[in-house]
Structure formats: C-alpha cells, structure tokens
Enzyme design. Structure first.
Site, short mmCIF file in Angstrom:
data_model
loop_
_atom_site.label_atom_id
_atom_site.label_comp_id
_atom_site.label_asym_id
_atom_site.label_seq_id
_atom_site.Cartn_x
_atom_site.Cartn_y
_atom_site.Cartn_z
CG ASP A 59 -1.97 -0.72 1.44
OD1 ASP A 59 -2.47 -1.39 0.45
OD2 ASP A 59 -2.53 -1.31 2.32
CG ASP A 101 -2.82 3.12 3.28
OD1 ASP A 101 -3.37 3.44 2.90
OD2 ASP A 101 -2.66 1.58 4.07
CG ASP A 118 -1.33 1.31 8.38
OD1 ASP A 118 -1.65 2.74 8.82
OD2 ASP A 118 -2.03 0.88 6.69
NE ARG A 162 -8.44 5.74 8.67
CZ ARG A 162 -8.39 4.98 7.92
NH1 ARG A 162 -7.35 3.99 7.68
NH2 ARG A 162 -9.13 4.31 7.49
#
EC number: 4.2.2.2
Length: 417
Positions: free
Chosen positions: A215, A239, A243, A295
């Site tokens: 990603d 992205d 993560d 986020r």
C-alpha cells in the site's frame, strides 16, 4: 522524575510469547498466533504490579537528566551513548517494553545506500542486514538516503539504529514487519513511501518469494509482536505512516514526530477480524504535528493506551475507532483546529450511539485547548481499562517538555544526544 511513574519490568517476569525467527511471508494465517501475546489479562496484571511496586523497579533513570521523559532519561544524557548503543534496548516502556531487537547480536554497519537487487542484496546494504537470521544491531556508516525498490522485509531480532547520522528511507518502498518478533526502529526519517510490489523480494537468506502490491505504508506491522518504534520522523506516505494489523500486539510507538499526512495510524485490520482483540498498543510521548488530518490512531477490537502525546494539528479528528476497541486516553494535550466543526477529538465509525455508548473510551487528565472535547463512552471505572493500561501517565502540563524532542534526534558522538 517521579519514580512511581517509571514502568518496571521484573527480570523474573513470565515470557509473554514464544519467539520465532525467520518466518516466511508465505506462512498461512494459522501461524499468526505464534507471535501474539495470548493473554491480555496477564499483561494487565504485570503492568499493574509494575506500577505499584516501586521498590523493585528497574531504574530507567540510570543516566537521568530529569527531562520527565523516562525513555530519554534512560539513555540520552550518557555522553558515551555511541559506545553503549545497546543500552537503548533496556529503555522501552509500555506494551512493547520487552522488545530487545538485536541487543544480543553483533553490530552490522550499513555502508551502501543502494538497493539494486531485492532478491540478492549486496553485503553492506540495509536490505542485506535486515534479512539475516541472527540478531543484529544495525547502524550506519554515514548520512544516507535509501530509496528501496521493494518492501524492506525484516527478520526477527533486529534493531535499526539511526543515531549519530542522518538516515532517510524515502521516495520508494518502506518497512514491512511481517510474521516476526523483537524489532526496534529508532532514529530514522521515513517519508514519501510509495506502493510497490508484483515482484520477487528476499525475506531471509534462505527464502525469497512473490510480493503482491504493497500500500505504501511507512511502517507496516503484520502478524508480529514485541515491536518498539521510537524517535522517528514520519510524513507523506501513500497510505498510513504506521499500520499494525492481523493480531499484531505488544507494541510501543513513542517519541515520534508525525507531519503532513492524511491517515496517520491504523491499528486493527477490519471490523470482522476478531483476532485483533489480542492487540495491545502503547502510543506515548509522540507529537502529532502540522498537516495531519485523521487517524491518530484509528483503532479496532483491541486495547490502546494513548498517553502524554501532543496533538497540535488535526483537520477531521484525532482518535477514531470501530468494533468496540478500548481506548484509554491519559495526560494528553489536545489543541483543536479553528474549524468549529472539527473540535471533537474522537470519532466512532460504523455504529449508532446505541452501540458505541457501550465501548470503553475514557479521557483522564487530558488537557483540552481551543474548544477541543473528548466524547467518553462505556465504563468510567479503572478496572475496565486494566488491559489498556501500560504505564503511569504524567501530568498533561508536562507534555510540551516530554515531547519537545520527538522525532529523529541530532546525535553526535561524545556529546549528550
């Protein structure tokens, strides 16, 4: 520095998971539990015991200069840090506090910034270092910009230590931590990461395989545990900046500086992936800075301790989630944007109020500026947050000092870092 606020790790503590090295990316989903901390209740009990029992504490302040940041006070004031680099591995806090990286291995000096062949990397390159089976503490000979052709797939028990030089991983693929354990990434600039893939990539001396498209995350943590991401500067990736998915757990993300990005941090794969209920992540002493949108983090299922961070910029919201994560926000500083429709720190996704009102999200000792507010839900009782507690929070009035040096540091040998 208050000694009762220093996280203790007992030498006799029960091992939280089994350690495995060199797990190939082709392993099936059924092997992911190998790196998981299988009993979050056990972790919570150990953390509680650690905080309360100061008489048997590990002294993180061995070289303390009393900045109030227990990680930095553990090592930064030592003028001989360069010859004692591995002492850093004793300084982790939070759920990732047992990550030792390459502490028990030899040093590997990266001398070549090139990444010409992801299947057969040259000795002296970062890719050649991270795929080795043995524990390694990886350092850099000089300043360098490393543009990776494909994902940098790490093997277990590795430390990437950028102190003393200016190292950028930029303008190409970035870091993948997949099916491994005991990783420390410290002191690196990670930015402008791009999607790559549909190519062969080596993940160990004995294995290479086909990688589908990635990603473009800055750091992707997948089915891994005992991870510590500390003092890095991350920005502008395709992205996420960081993560963590697929039952990854025992993670600390600390002292990082995040800027110029939309979806900063995703913790949890999907609402339907219930294995992420084992996830325990500490987010501490970070600065969420200019150009960020949302986020910080966005959570699912697991247990998340957000403590003593400085939130100076967001455009939509700071902390979000779905699928009933437990979020314990303590001692943070939240500065809302000018937009009167974006003052709320929190955002719930894919659930009506009748559902999310049962999710355990609390704010304790946070400082709210410029109209910022945190929508609480669920239980306010401390017992409900035991599995989302990993260290004692300091006063939110100290956040500016604690996070002042967030990001990659400018360290030079023979001087305090």
């Amino acid at each position: 520095m208050a000694v009762t606020q220093i996280l203790v790790v007992f030498a006799s503590a029960l091992l939280l998971s089994m350690f495995f090295t060199g797990v190939d990316s082709t392993r099936s989903n059924e092997t992911w539990h190998e790196h998981a901390v299988e009993n979050p209740e056990e972790v919570a009990a150990m953390v509680d015991m650690s905080i309360r029992n100061s008489t048997a504490r590990r002294r993180l302040g061995y070289f303390s200069c009393s900045t109030g940041n227990p990680i930095d006070d553990c090592w930064r004031c030592d003028r001989r840090w360069q010859s004692r680099r591995k002492h850093l591995a004793n300084c982790a806090i939070g759920f990732g506090r047992n990550a030792i990286g390459g502490r028990d291995g030899r040093y590997y000096v990266v001398s070549d910034p090139n990444d010409d062949n992801p299947v057969n990397p040259k000795p002296g390159t970062l890719r050649h270092a991270v795929i080795q089976e043995e524990p390694l503490w990886i350092v850099f000979k000089r300043d360098m910009v490393i543009t990776l052709k494909e994902e940098l797939i790490m093997n277990s028990f590795k430390t990437i230590d950028g102190r003393g030089v200016n190292v950028h991983i930029a303008n190409g693929a970035c870091i993948t931590i997949q099916f491994v354990t005991n990783i420390i990434i410290h002191g690196i600039h990670i930015h402008d990461c791009r999607p790559t893939g549909n190519a062969m990539v080596r993940s160990s001396p004995s294995h290479y395989g086909w990688r589908t498209m990635a990603d473009g995350d800055g750091i992707s943590i997948f089915g891994s545990s005992h991870i510590w991401i500390d003092h890095n500067s991350l920005s502008n990736c395709a992205d996420g900046l960081i993560d963590a998915v697929m039952a990854s757990t025992a993670i600390t993300i600390s002292n990082n500086y995040f800027t110029h990005h939309n979806e900063v941090m995703l913790l949890g794969h999907s609402d339907t992936y219930t294995r992420d209920k084992v996830m325990q992540v500490t987010i501490a002493y970070n600065h969420f800075g200019e150009g960020l949108i949302q986020r910080m983090p966005r959570c699912r299922h697991g247990y998340f301790h957000v403590v003593n961070n400085d939130y100076t910029h967001w455009e939509m919201y700071a902390i979000g989630g779905s699928a009933s994560p437990t979020i314990n926000s303590q001692g943070n500083r939240y500065l809302a944007p000018r937009n009167r429709f974006a003052k709320e720190v929190t955002k719930r996704d894919y659930a009506g109020q009748w559902q999310w009102r049962h999710w355990n999200w609390r704010s304790e000792g946070d400082l709210f500026l410029n109209g910022a507010f945190f929508t609480r839900s669920g239980s306010g009782l401390g017992a409900s947050y035991a599995r989302a507690s990993s260290l004692a929070a300091k006063s939110s009035s100290l956040v500016g000092v604690i996070t002042y040096n967030a990001g990659a540091l400018n360290c030079r040998g023979g001087r305090r870092c």
